[in-house]
Design an enzyme around this catalytic site. Structure first.
Site, PDB file in Angstrom:
ATOM      1  N   ASP A   1       0.854  -1.180   0.000  1.00  0.00           N
ATOM      2  CA  ASP A   1       0.000   0.000   0.000  1.00  0.00           C
ATOM      3  C   ASP A   1       0.898   1.242   0.000  1.00  0.00           C
ATOM      4  O   ASP A   1       2.086   1.161   0.343  1.00  0.00           O
ATOM      5  CB  ASP A   1      -0.881  -0.042   1.253  1.00  0.00           C
TER       6      ASP A   1
ATOM      7  N   GLU B   1      -0.369   5.027   0.871  1.00  0.00           N
ATOM      8  CA  GLU B   1      -0.689   5.990   1.928  1.00  0.00           C
ATOM      9  C   GLU B   1      -0.768   5.282   3.281  1.00  0.00           C
ATOM     10  O   GLU B   1      -1.395   4.249   3.422  1.00  0.00           O
ATOM     11  CB  GLU B   1      -2.010   6.692   1.634  1.00  0.00           C
TER      12      GLU B   1
END
Length: 199
Positions: A7, A9
Protein backbone atom coordinates in the site's frame (compact mmCIF):
# COMPACT_ATOMS: atom_id res chain seq x y z
CA UNK A 1 8.87 -16.02 -8.19
CA UNK A 2 7.97 -13.52 -5.50
CA UNK A 3 6.48 -10.07 -5.82
CA UNK A 4 5.85 -7.69 -2.92
CA UNK A 5 2.67 -5.61 -3.06
CA UNK A 6 2.66 -2.53 -0.82
CA UNK A 7 0.00 0.00 0.00
CA UNK A 8 1.15 3.60 -0.41
CA UNK A 9 -0.69 5.99 1.93
CA UNK A 10 -0.05 5.26 5.57
CA UNK A 11 2.77 2.87 4.64
CA UNK A 12 5.21 4.92 2.52
CA UNK A 13 3.70 8.41 2.55
CA UNK A 14 1.33 10.20 4.94
CA UNK A 15 -2.39 10.10 4.18
CA UNK A 16 -3.03 12.69 1.44
CA UNK A 17 -6.59 13.44 2.54
CA UNK A 18 -5.55 14.02 6.15
CA UNK A 19 -2.86 16.44 4.98
CA UNK A 20 -5.43 18.22 2.81
CA UNK A 21 -7.92 18.34 5.70
CA UNK A 22 -5.27 20.02 7.83
CA UNK A 23 -4.31 22.45 5.05
CA UNK A 24 -7.91 23.49 4.44
CA UNK A 25 -9.23 23.29 7.98
CA UNK A 26 -12.02 20.91 6.89
CA UNK A 27 -12.02 18.10 9.46
CA UNK A 28 -14.57 16.02 7.51
CA UNK A 29 -11.85 15.30 4.92
CA UNK A 30 -9.78 13.44 7.54
CA UNK A 31 -11.86 10.30 6.96
CA UNK A 32 -9.79 7.55 5.27
CA UNK A 33 -10.01 3.83 4.48
CA UNK A 34 -8.90 3.23 8.05
CA UNK A 35 -12.31 4.60 9.06
CA UNK A 36 -14.59 3.73 6.11
CA UNK A 37 -14.11 0.35 4.39
CA UNK A 38 -16.45 1.21 1.48
CA UNK A 39 -14.12 3.12 -0.87
CA UNK A 40 -16.86 4.13 -3.31
CA UNK A 41 -18.91 5.63 -0.48
CA UNK A 42 -15.81 7.38 0.91
CA UNK A 43 -14.89 8.98 -2.43
CA UNK A 44 -18.43 10.17 -3.14
CA UNK A 45 -18.43 11.74 0.33
CA UNK A 46 -15.09 13.48 -0.35
CA UNK A 47 -16.18 14.78 -3.75
CA UNK A 48 -19.33 16.22 -2.19
CA UNK A 49 -17.29 18.11 0.42
CA UNK A 50 -14.90 19.45 -2.23
CA UNK A 51 -17.84 20.72 -4.28
CA UNK A 52 -19.43 22.31 -1.22
CA UNK A 53 -16.23 24.24 -0.49
CA UNK A 54 -15.32 25.05 -4.11
CA UNK A 55 -12.08 23.08 -3.98
CA UNK A 56 -10.56 21.12 -6.87
CA UNK A 57 -7.58 19.18 -8.09
CA UNK A 58 -5.24 22.18 -8.10
CA UNK A 59 -5.66 22.83 -4.38
CA UNK A 60 -5.06 19.16 -3.55
CA UNK A 61 -1.96 19.00 -5.76
CA UNK A 62 -0.51 22.05 -3.97
CA UNK A 63 -0.85 20.17 -0.68
CA UNK A 64 0.68 17.01 -2.18
CA UNK A 65 3.69 19.00 -3.40
CA UNK A 66 4.54 19.73 0.24
CA UNK A 67 4.10 16.18 1.54
CA UNK A 68 7.31 14.45 2.59
CA UNK A 69 7.77 10.69 2.59
CA UNK A 70 7.44 8.87 5.89
CA UNK A 71 10.90 8.80 7.49
CA UNK A 72 12.78 5.77 6.23
CA UNK A 73 10.35 4.94 3.39
CA UNK A 74 12.77 5.61 0.52
CA UNK A 75 15.55 3.68 2.25
CA UNK A 76 13.17 0.76 2.91
CA UNK A 77 12.22 0.59 -0.78
CA UNK A 78 15.85 0.95 -1.84
CA UNK A 79 16.75 -2.08 0.32
CA UNK A 80 13.72 -4.13 -0.73
CA UNK A 81 13.83 -3.67 -4.51
CA UNK A 82 17.18 -5.49 -5.10
CA UNK A 83 15.73 -8.50 -3.22
CA UNK A 84 12.47 -8.89 -5.13
CA UNK A 85 10.01 -7.23 -7.49
CA UNK A 86 7.85 -4.58 -5.81
CA UNK A 87 4.55 -3.01 -6.90
CA UNK A 88 2.70 -0.25 -5.09
CA UNK A 89 -1.02 -1.07 -5.08
CA UNK A 90 -2.97 2.02 -4.12
CA UNK A 91 -6.52 3.31 -4.26
CA UNK A 92 -5.10 6.78 -4.82
CA UNK A 93 -5.15 8.47 -8.25
CA UNK A 94 -2.59 9.12 -10.97
CA UNK A 95 -3.11 12.85 -10.50
CA UNK A 96 -2.04 12.54 -6.85
CA UNK A 97 0.67 9.90 -7.05
CA UNK A 98 3.20 11.22 -9.58
CA UNK A 99 5.14 13.67 -7.35
CA UNK A 100 5.24 11.09 -4.57
CA UNK A 101 6.54 8.38 -6.91
CA UNK A 102 9.35 10.72 -7.91
CA UNK A 103 10.36 11.08 -4.25
CA UNK A 104 10.24 7.28 -3.86
CA UNK A 105 12.56 6.68 -6.84
CA UNK A 106 9.83 5.86 -9.40
CA UNK A 107 8.60 2.44 -8.20
CA UNK A 108 5.84 0.80 -10.23
CA UNK A 109 2.39 1.86 -9.02
CA UNK A 110 -1.04 0.56 -9.99
CA UNK A 111 -3.71 3.08 -9.01
CA UNK A 112 -6.88 4.78 -10.28
CA UNK A 113 -7.76 8.02 -12.06
CA UNK A 114 -9.90 11.07 -11.33
CA UNK A 115 -12.45 12.62 -13.64
CA UNK A 116 -11.64 16.32 -13.70
CA UNK A 117 -13.54 19.18 -15.37
CA UNK A 118 -11.60 21.84 -17.34
CA UNK A 119 -11.87 24.21 -14.36
CA UNK A 120 -10.22 21.64 -12.07
CA UNK A 121 -13.38 20.45 -10.33
CA UNK A 122 -13.20 16.75 -9.45
CA UNK A 123 -16.42 15.36 -10.87
CA UNK A 124 -15.85 11.65 -10.38
CA UNK A 125 -13.34 8.84 -10.34
CA UNK A 126 -12.62 5.65 -12.24
CA UNK A 127 -11.38 2.59 -10.41
CA UNK A 128 -9.00 0.43 -12.42
CA UNK A 129 -10.98 -2.68 -11.44
CA UNK A 130 -13.33 -3.58 -8.60
CA UNK A 131 -11.48 -4.44 -5.35
CA UNK A 132 -8.34 -3.36 -7.15
CA UNK A 133 -5.76 -4.58 -4.63
CA UNK A 134 -7.23 -8.06 -4.16
CA UNK A 135 -7.98 -8.38 -7.90
CA UNK A 136 -4.40 -7.41 -8.78
CA UNK A 137 -2.89 -9.87 -6.30
CA UNK A 138 -5.03 -12.69 -7.70
CA UNK A 139 -4.07 -11.72 -11.25
CA UNK A 140 -0.37 -11.78 -10.33
CA UNK A 141 -0.83 -15.19 -8.76
CA UNK A 142 -2.56 -16.43 -11.92
CA UNK A 143 0.60 -15.69 -13.93
CA UNK A 144 2.94 -17.50 -11.56
CA UNK A 145 3.86 -14.99 -8.85
CA UNK A 146 3.80 -15.67 -5.12
CA UNK A 147 2.63 -12.44 -3.52
CA UNK A 148 3.71 -10.93 -0.24
CA UNK A 149 1.54 -7.97 0.81
CA UNK A 150 1.54 -5.22 3.40
CA UNK A 151 -0.79 -2.36 4.21
CA UNK A 152 -2.47 -0.47 7.01
CA UNK A 153 -6.19 -0.17 6.20
CA UNK A 154 -9.42 -2.09 5.71
CA UNK A 155 -8.96 -2.01 1.93
CA UNK A 156 -5.59 -3.81 2.30
CA UNK A 157 -6.93 -6.83 4.16
CA UNK A 158 -8.05 -8.64 1.02
CA UNK A 159 -4.65 -8.57 -0.63
CA UNK A 160 -2.88 -9.36 2.65
CA UNK A 161 -5.04 -12.42 3.34
CA UNK A 162 -4.89 -13.66 -0.26
CA UNK A 163 -1.07 -13.55 -0.31
CA UNK A 164 1.42 -16.25 0.62
CA UNK A 165 2.56 -13.92 3.40
CA UNK A 166 0.95 -10.71 4.61
CA UNK A 167 1.66 -8.06 7.20
CA UNK A 168 -0.05 -5.06 8.74
CA UNK A 169 2.16 -1.96 8.88
CA UNK A 170 1.46 1.14 10.97
CA UNK A 171 -2.17 0.06 11.21
CA UNK A 172 -4.80 1.15 13.73
CA UNK A 173 -5.35 -0.59 17.04
CA UNK A 174 -8.89 -1.48 15.92
CA UNK A 175 -7.71 -3.19 12.72
CA UNK A 176 -4.94 -5.03 14.57
CA UNK A 177 -7.38 -6.17 17.26
CA UNK A 178 -9.84 -7.43 14.62
CA UNK A 179 -7.05 -9.34 12.84
CA UNK A 180 -4.89 -10.79 15.63
CA UNK A 181 -3.49 -13.52 13.38
CA UNK A 182 -1.78 -11.00 11.08
CA UNK A 183 1.76 -9.97 12.06
CA UNK A 184 1.82 -6.21 12.67
CA UNK A 185 4.87 -3.97 12.53
CA UNK A 186 5.60 -0.31 13.21
CA UNK A 187 9.19 -0.03 11.93
CA UNK A 188 10.52 -0.52 8.40
CA UNK A 189 13.43 -2.62 9.67
CA UNK A 190 11.01 -5.11 11.20
CA UNK A 191 8.84 -5.25 8.05
CA UNK A 192 11.92 -5.74 5.88
CA UNK A 193 13.12 -8.55 8.13
CA UNK A 194 9.72 -10.26 7.95
CA UNK A 195 9.67 -10.00 4.14
CA UNK A 196 13.25 -11.31 3.90
CA UNK A 197 12.27 -14.29 6.05
CA UNK A 198 9.61 -15.42 3.56
CA UNK A 199 11.45 -14.72 0.31
Amino acid sequence: MNIVCLDMEGVLVPEIWIAFAEATGIPELRLTTRDEPDYDKLMRYRIGILKEHGLGLGEIQKTIAGIDLMPGAREFLDELRPLTQVIILSDTFEQFATPLMKKLGWPTIFCNTLEVAPDGEITGFRMRVAQSKLTTVRALQSIGFDTIASGDSFNDLGMIRASRAGFLFKSTEAIKAANPDLPAFEEYADLLAAIRAVL
